[in-house]
Design an enzyme around this catalytic site. Structure first.
Site, PDB file in Angstrom:
ATOM      1  N   ASP A  48       0.847  -1.193   0.000  1.00  0.00           N
ATOM      2  CA  ASP A  48       0.000   0.000   0.000  1.00  0.00           C
ATOM      3  C   ASP A  48       0.883   1.243   0.000  1.00  0.00           C
ATOM      4  O   ASP A  48       1.525   1.549   0.994  1.00  0.00           O
ATOM      5  CB  ASP A  48      -0.893  -0.003   1.248  1.00  0.00           C
ATOM      6  CG  ASP A  48      -1.791   1.215   1.292  1.00  0.00           C
ATOM      7  OD1 ASP A  48      -2.951   1.103   0.881  1.00  0.00           O
ATOM      8  OD2 ASP A  48      -1.318   2.306   1.715  1.00  0.00           O
ATOM      9  N   TYR A  53       3.967   9.396  -0.471  1.00  0.00           N
ATOM     10  CA  TYR A  53       5.068   8.693   0.205  1.00  0.00           C
ATOM     11  C   TYR A  53       6.380   8.768  -0.580  1.00  0.00           C
ATOM     12  O   TYR A  53       7.436   8.424  -0.060  1.00  0.00           O
ATOM     13  CB  TYR A  53       4.717   7.212   0.452  1.00  0.00           C
ATOM     14  CG  TYR A  53       3.416   6.945   1.162  1.00  0.00           C
ATOM     15  CD1 TYR A  53       2.744   7.956   1.837  1.00  0.00           C
ATOM     16  CD2 TYR A  53       2.848   5.676   1.159  1.00  0.00           C
ATOM     17  CE1 TYR A  53       1.537   7.704   2.468  1.00  0.00           C
ATOM     18  CE2 TYR A  53       1.645   5.414   1.798  1.00  0.00           C
ATOM     19  CZ  TYR A  53       0.992   6.439   2.441  1.00  0.00           C
ATOM     20  OH  TYR A  53      -0.200   6.176   3.067  1.00  0.00           O
ATOM     21  N   LYS A  78      -2.502   6.189  -4.050  1.00  0.00           N
ATOM     22  CA  LYS A  78      -3.507   7.212  -3.712  1.00  0.00           C
ATOM     23  C   LYS A  78      -3.147   8.552  -4.353  1.00  0.00           C
ATOM     24  O   LYS A  78      -1.960   8.867  -4.486  1.00  0.00           O
ATOM     25  CB  LYS A  78      -3.557   7.415  -2.181  1.00  0.00           C
ATOM     26  CG  LYS A  78      -3.559   6.113  -1.402  1.00  0.00           C
ATOM     27  CD  LYS A  78      -3.613   6.317   0.102  1.00  0.00           C
ATOM     28  CE  LYS A  78      -3.361   5.000   0.820  1.00  0.00           C
ATOM     29  NZ  LYS A  78      -1.939   4.656   0.986  1.00  0.00           N
ATOM     30  N   HIS A 111      -6.828  10.263  -1.355  1.00  0.00           N
ATOM     31  CA  HIS A 111      -6.081  10.162  -0.086  1.00  0.00           C
ATOM     32  C   HIS A 111      -6.835  10.797   1.088  1.00  0.00           C
ATOM     33  O   HIS A 111      -6.910  10.227   2.164  1.00  0.00           O
ATOM     34  CB  HIS A 111      -4.693  10.793  -0.252  1.00  0.00           C
ATOM     35  CG  HIS A 111      -3.673  10.211   0.666  1.00  0.00           C
ATOM     36  ND1 HIS A 111      -2.381   9.948   0.293  1.00  0.00           N
ATOM     37  CD2 HIS A 111      -3.752   9.836   1.968  1.00  0.00           C
ATOM     38  CE1 HIS A 111      -1.719   9.427   1.312  1.00  0.00           C
ATOM     39  NE2 HIS A 111      -2.527   9.358   2.339  1.00  0.00           N
TER      40      HIS A 111
END
Ligand code: A2P
Length: 277
Positions: A48, A53, A78, A111
């Protein structure tokens, strides 16, 4: 009997792995790549990630180097808050796919519900689904009132809602709503950013079952039919977090963990989160 390849059937029939590696805050590329590779080696079939990130390239690299077949894996990403809206989401998806160097994603999520934009963001996710660029649609950090708005107009309903969820924040209302609408829940920060690990009641249960606190908590998520994505950068913990299929918490112990709820968030609230990074 559950195992690391067990899945939950989403409302459209797609099978989503019950346990995956969360890679939030893994921004050091070497560390991220190493954690992902260790997870795939240990038998994880789900990762995930998110544009935020900044490690989608490492996910792609780890998947390719693992020599596992793409269709055996389940990859989620996301769209970040500053990329929301219909056209922007389509573009952000393209960027993510390029970074991952993949042809499709298994699941793509909004998100956070950016006010004024999250409905259009989800419309774009629906389009990606229609074009078969993603196998399932979903959202993250959506409260029932956000979901109600989406459900009122969606042609393809959100199949997953990923929310902060752990024994200090059991999210009963959100879970009840999801159940009613056949939306699967994924727990982010399932260990409460590590803070629930120090809870004395959890530690005691660990002793009782001969398991670590993390394993007890992960098992609690699984037995509640929640999809769970613990994050760790350490190989031994990555393996430990997946070694949760040889014991079962009793109904009393499940209840005792439920009682640890104090509605405490370690992340933001969806109605008051900060829009920018
Ligand atoms: P680390 O990455 O150094 O292993 P959450 O998934 O709830 O956000 O929790 C992640 C935090 O919990 C990270 O700080 C991670 O640290 C730590 N963690 C993950 N798995 C374990 C484990 N099995 N035992 C102890 N700490 C863990």
């Amino acid at each position: 009997m559950l195992n690391l390849h067990s899945t939950k059937k989403l409302i459209n029939g797609v099978e989503m792995p019950r346990l995956g590696l969360g890679v939030y805050k893994m921004t050091n590329p070497a560390e991220a790549y190493s954690a992902m590779s260790h997870a795939l080696e240990a038998g994880y079939i789900a990762i995930d990630t998110a544009a935020l990130y900044d490690n989608e390239e490492q996910v792609g690299q780890a998947v390719r180097d693992s020599k596992k077949k793409r269709e055996e894996l389940f990859i989620t990403s996301k769209v970040w808050n500053t990329d929301q809206g219909y056209d922007q989401t389509l573009r952000a998806f393209e960027t993510s796919l390029k970074k991952l160097d993949m042809d499709y994603l298994d699941l793509y999520l909004t998100h956070w519900p950016v006010p004024e934009l999250y409905v259009d963001t989800y419309r774009a996710i629906e389009r990606l689904y229609d074009e078969k660029l993603i196998r399932a649609t979903g959202v993250s950090n959506h409260e029932p009132h956000h979901l109600e708005k989406l459900l009122a107009t969606a042609n393809v309903q959100p199949m997953v809602n990923q929310i902060e969820l752990h024994p200090h924040l059991i999210q009963q209302k959100n879970r009840d709503f999801a159940k009613q609408h056949n939306i699967a829940i994924t727990s982010w920060s399932p260990l409460g950013r590590g803070r629930v690990l120090e809870d004395e009641a959890i530690m005691k249960l660990g002793e009782k079952y001969g398991k670590s606190a993390a394993q007890v908590i992960i098992r609690w998520h699984l037995q509640h039919d929640l999809i769970v994505i613990p994050k760790s950068v350490k190989e031994v913990r990555i393996r430990q977090n997946a070694d949760v299929f040889d014991f079962e918490l009793t109904a009393e112990d499940m209840q005792a963990i439920d009682m640890l709820n104090r509605d405490e968030r370690y992340g933001s609230h969806p109605d008051t989160f900060h829009l920018k990074k």
